[in-house]
Structure formats: C-alpha cells, structure tokens
Design a protein around this motif. Sequence first.
Motif, PDB file in Angstrom:
ATOM      1  N   ASN A  81       0.830  -1.193   0.000  1.00 56.88           N
ATOM      2  CA  ASN A  81       0.000   0.000   0.000  1.00 56.88           C
ATOM      3  C   ASN A  81       0.876   1.259   0.000  1.00 56.88           C
ATOM      4  OD1 ASN A  81      -2.379  -1.471   0.116  1.00 56.88           O
ATOM      5  ND2 ASN A  81      -2.342  -1.566   2.358  1.00 56.88           N
ATOM      6  N   ALA A  82       0.421   2.268  -0.740  1.00 54.51           N
ATOM      7  CA  ALA A  82       1.128   3.543  -0.765  1.00 54.51           C
ATOM      8  C   ALA A  82       1.012   4.219   0.600  1.00 54.51           C
ATOM      9  CB  ALA A  82       0.549   4.433  -1.855  1.00 54.51           C
ATOM     10  N   VAL A  83       2.047   4.958   0.988  1.00 52.14           N
ATOM     11  CA  VAL A  83       2.049   5.652   2.266  1.00 52.14           C
ATOM     12  C   VAL A  83       1.126   6.856   2.188  1.00 52.14           C
ATOM     13  CG1 VAL A  83       3.472   6.906   3.928  1.00 52.14           C
ATOM     14  CG2 VAL A  83       4.393   4.898   2.760  1.00 52.14           C
ATOM     15  N   THR A  84       0.252   6.991   3.170  1.00 53.29           N
ATOM     16  CA  THR A  84      -0.639   8.148   3.244  1.00 53.29           C
ATOM     17  C   THR A  84      -0.567   8.744   4.647  1.00 53.29           C
ATOM     18  OG1 THR A  84      -2.556   6.809   3.883  1.00 53.29           O
ATOM     19  CG2 THR A  84      -2.229   7.213   1.518  1.00 53.29           C
ATOM     20  N   PHE A  85      -1.007  10.009   4.753  1.00 54.59           N
ATOM     21  CA  PHE A  85      -0.959  10.728   6.019  1.00 54.59           C
ATOM     22  C   PHE A  85      -2.334  11.336   6.291  1.00 54.59           C
ATOM     23  CE2 PHE A  85       3.197  10.700   4.116  1.00 54.59           C
ATOM     24  CZ  PHE A  85       4.062  10.445   5.169  1.00 54.59           C
ATOM     25  N   ASN A  86      -2.771  11.285   7.557  1.00 52.97           N
ATOM     26  CA  ASN A  86      -4.042  11.929   7.880  1.00 52.97           C
ATOM     27  C   ASN A  86      -3.863  13.435   7.947  1.00 52.97           C
ATOM     28  OD1 ASN A  86      -3.052  12.623  10.463  1.00 52.97           O
ATOM     29  ND2 ASN A  86      -3.840  10.748  11.384  1.00 52.97           N
ATOM     30  N   ILE A  87      -4.965  14.145   8.065  1.00 55.71           N
ATOM     31  CA  ILE A  87      -4.916  15.608   7.951  1.00 55.71           C
ATOM     32  C   ILE A  87      -4.141  16.246   9.105  1.00 55.71           C
ATOM     33  CG2 ILE A  87      -7.098  16.066   9.141  1.00 55.71           C
ATOM     34  CD1 ILE A  87      -7.625  18.229   6.935  1.00 55.71           C
ATOM     35  N   GLY A 123      -9.085  22.543  -6.049  1.00 58.49           N
ATOM     36  CA  GLY A 123      -9.037  21.142  -6.458  1.00 58.49           C
ATOM     37  C   GLY A 123      -7.738  20.457  -6.090  1.00 58.49           C
ATOM     38  N   PHE A 124      -6.984  21.034  -5.186  1.00 56.43           N
ATOM     39  CA  PHE A 124      -5.761  20.430  -4.659  1.00 56.43           C
ATOM     40  C   PHE A 124      -5.572  20.898  -3.224  1.00 56.43           C
ATOM     41  CE2 PHE A 124      -1.277  20.380  -3.559  1.00 56.43           C
ATOM     42  CZ  PHE A 124      -0.931  19.089  -3.925  1.00 56.43           C
ATOM     43  N   PRO A 125      -5.151  19.989  -2.365  1.00 56.37           N
ATOM     44  CA  PRO A 125      -4.813  18.583  -2.571  1.00 56.37           C
ATOM     45  C   PRO A 125      -6.036  17.725  -2.878  1.00 56.37           C
ATOM     46  CG  PRO A 125      -4.799  19.107  -0.242  1.00 56.37           C
ATOM     47  CD  PRO A 125      -4.996  20.415  -0.948  1.00 56.37           C
ATOM     48  N   VAL A 126      -5.765  16.459  -3.242  1.00 52.18           N
ATOM     49  CA  VAL A 126      -6.842  15.516  -3.592  1.00 52.18           C
ATOM     50  C   VAL A 126      -6.705  14.296  -2.696  1.00 52.18           C
ATOM     51  CG1 VAL A 126      -8.012  14.303  -5.459  1.00 52.18           C
ATOM     52  CG2 VAL A 126      -6.610  16.317  -5.979  1.00 52.18           C
ATOM     53  N   PRO A 127      -7.209  14.378  -1.462  1.00 56.26           N
ATOM     54  CA  PRO A 127      -7.064  13.241  -0.550  1.00 56.26           C
ATOM     55  C   PRO A 127      -8.046  12.117  -0.877  1.00 56.26           C
ATOM     56  CG  PRO A 127      -8.347  14.969   0.487  1.00 56.26           C
ATOM     57  CD  PRO A 127      -7.905  15.521  -0.835  1.00 56.26           C
ATOM     58  N   SER A 128      -7.658  10.916  -0.480  1.00 57.08           N
ATOM     59  CA  SER A 128      -8.598   9.797  -0.497  1.00 57.08           C
ATOM     60  C   SER A 128      -9.279   9.749   0.870  1.00 57.08           C
ATOM     61  CB  SER A 128      -7.861   8.492  -0.788  1.00 57.08           C
ATOM     62  OG  SER A 128      -6.842   8.265   0.169  1.00 57.08           O
ATOM     63  N   ARG A 129     -10.084   8.748   1.098  1.00 55.59           N
ATOM     64  CA  ARG A 129     -10.773   8.601   2.397  1.00 55.59           C
ATOM     65  C   ARG A 129     -10.492   7.219   2.961  1.00 55.59           C
ATOM     66  NH1 ARG A 129     -13.661  13.393   4.252  1.00 55.59           N
ATOM     67  NH2 ARG A 129     -13.850  14.691   2.380  1.00 55.59           N
ATOM     68  N   ASP A 130     -10.296   7.154   4.279  1.00 49.16           N
ATOM     69  CA  ASP A 130     -10.104   5.848   4.905  1.00 49.16           C
ATOM     70  C   ASP A 130     -11.448   5.235   5.261  1.00 49.16           C
ATOM     71  OD1 ASP A 130     -11.041   7.106   7.200  1.00 49.16           O
ATOM     72  OD2 ASP A 130      -9.076   7.223   8.166  1.00 49.16           O
ATOM     73  N   ASN A 131     -11.426   4.128   5.974  1.00 52.95           N
ATOM     74  CA  ASN A 131     -12.659   3.410   6.297  1.00 52.95           C
ATOM     75  C   ASN A 131     -13.596   4.219   7.185  1.00 52.95           C
ATOM     76  OD1 ASN A 131     -11.797   1.208   4.813  1.00 52.95           O
ATOM     77  ND2 ASN A 131     -10.857   0.190   6.587  1.00 52.95           N
ATOM     78  N   ASN A 132     -13.053   5.208   7.875  1.00 47.31           N
ATOM     79  CA  ASN A 132     -13.875   6.063   8.736  1.00 47.31           C
ATOM     80  C   ASN A 132     -14.274   7.367   8.048  1.00 47.31           C
ATOM     81  OD1 ASN A 132     -13.679   4.294  11.003  1.00 47.31           O
ATOM     82  ND2 ASN A 132     -11.601   5.076  11.393  1.00 47.31           N
TER      83      ASN A 132
END
Length: 301
Positions: A2-8, A30-39
């Motif tokens: 999995n790619a490394v991601t950081f929370n806000i 329109g930047f940044p473009v974060p993804s969302r975790d399971n929560n």
Amino acid sequence: MNAVTFNIAAVERDTGLSKDVLRMWERRYGFPVPSRDNNGERCYPAEQVDRLRQIKRLMDLGHRPGKLIATPPEELGALTSRRTKSVAVDVSADDGDLGELLALIKQHDTAAYQQAMQQRLARQGLQRFVQDTVAPLTRQVGEKWEDGSFEVFEEHLYTELTKRLLRQAIATLPGGPRGPRVLLTSVPDEQHVLGLLMVEALFALEGAECIPLGTQMPLLEIGRAAEAHQADIVALSFSQAFPQRQIPGLLQQLRLVLPEKTVLWAGGGGVARISRTGDAELITTLDDALEALATWRLQHT
C-alpha cells in the motif's frame, strides 16, 4: 504494497498548513486531492504532502498560493531547488569561515560539528561565540533552507545540536544575585528557539536572571508567569517566518495581560519591518538587546 498516506493532522504538523487551509484549497483549487479511509477521514499521499511543503516554503518567501497550486509540480520543484551540483561547493562558496560548519551539517557529521563548535566556543568566549558564530550561522542555515540547499531535517539537526551546546554553556555560568528578572518565550505558532537561547546566553553573561519558558506559550500563560515570577521584563522572539501582520495585535493583547510594571520586549528578524508600537520595545539585533538591558538598568538604578 500500500502507498504511504498521512491523515490531515499529520499533514498540518508536517507542512505548517492548517486543516482549514487544506480543506479550503481542496474546495477552491481542487488540490490537494485526498482519499478517504474506512472512517471517512482524509488521507494524503506522500507526493502531495511533499508538494504542499514546497508550496508553504514558497508562500513564506512571498508567493501567492493560488498561483503556486496552479504551477506544474516540475516547475514548482525548479522554484524551490536552486542547488549546485556539488554539495561541497554549495555549502562553502561565499560562506566565509562558517563554510566548514555548514559542510559538516550537510555531511551529517554530528561529532565533528560539535567538536568544531566547542573549539570555537573555547577560543571566542561565550559572548563572541553567540554574536560571531551562532547568529550568522543560524542566518545562513535559514537562507540555505529557503533556497533548497538544506533539507528540513538538516536544518532541524543544526538547531538541535546548537540548542544543546548553548544550554550546556549557559548552565556553566556562575550563580549569585542577579537582575533584572527576564522571562524569555515566544507566542503560539512561533517554534524557533535559537533566538531566545542566544539572548539568554548574552543576558546571563551580563548578570540578568533569565527565566526560559521555551516556545509557543499562550498569551494568558505568559501573563500568569510574569506575575508569578515578578518578571521585570518579558522578552519575546519572532523569526522572519512568523507572519508580520500578526505581531502588533499579539503585542497589544499581551500588554493587556501583563503586570503594569513589567516591560515588554519583542525581538528577532520578524520585527525588523513592523512599525513602532507603544505596547513593546522592538529589538532587531543582539547588540540592541544588550543596549536595551543596559538602558533598563540605568532607568531602574
């Protein structure tokens, strides 16, 4: 893998950009473009965090965020990285006799750096060491961080090693009756501590009683500490990176919560270009700080 991601929260700490700014940019640009975790919480990939850090660095140098965000990543990198091909050339050219020290930090040679600084301290004495070595060296490290010659971790390495050295030197100064009583700290969001340590060393040499509170103290707590310690002077440090437009208002607010007899001083590169204020004495150089201390003593003899 999995790619490394950081929370806000991690992105806020790492870049210096607030959560509100990150969300606003997401909506507006329109930047940044974060993804969302399971929560459902925002997750930012490492490459976006690096780009946000570059943008923040350029904003500190006066660039506008909207234009920076619209700049392609490769052009953004060209703006932030003005490095020469050779590290040895980069850290020694036009750096005078401090070039060797800069090179040791760039080479991550902590033992050699500490030894070289200890030798300078022994040779120069504490006052000259602070004024002729630590002050100009700190300025050059800051400039090299701004132009991309130093990585963030290298600037932090310099800061931590130099903090340790100054604190050790201050701890060896003789005791005895001292005065005036000077409380040294910074306001919230001002993390730079070397300016405070340099002033503490010089004031302690001059016989002042210094009360160091570290950095980022809430204004009300500064007021309570000044009263508890019966401080004669509260001395704040503002680096060049601190938003200058905020300083007058902060000084005005702090003046209201300080005891009436306590003098307020504000020093550092951050106050160099702000207008004079009746709420605090503005001090831009170490020589000015020593002169202000001497003047205070004359007025309170």
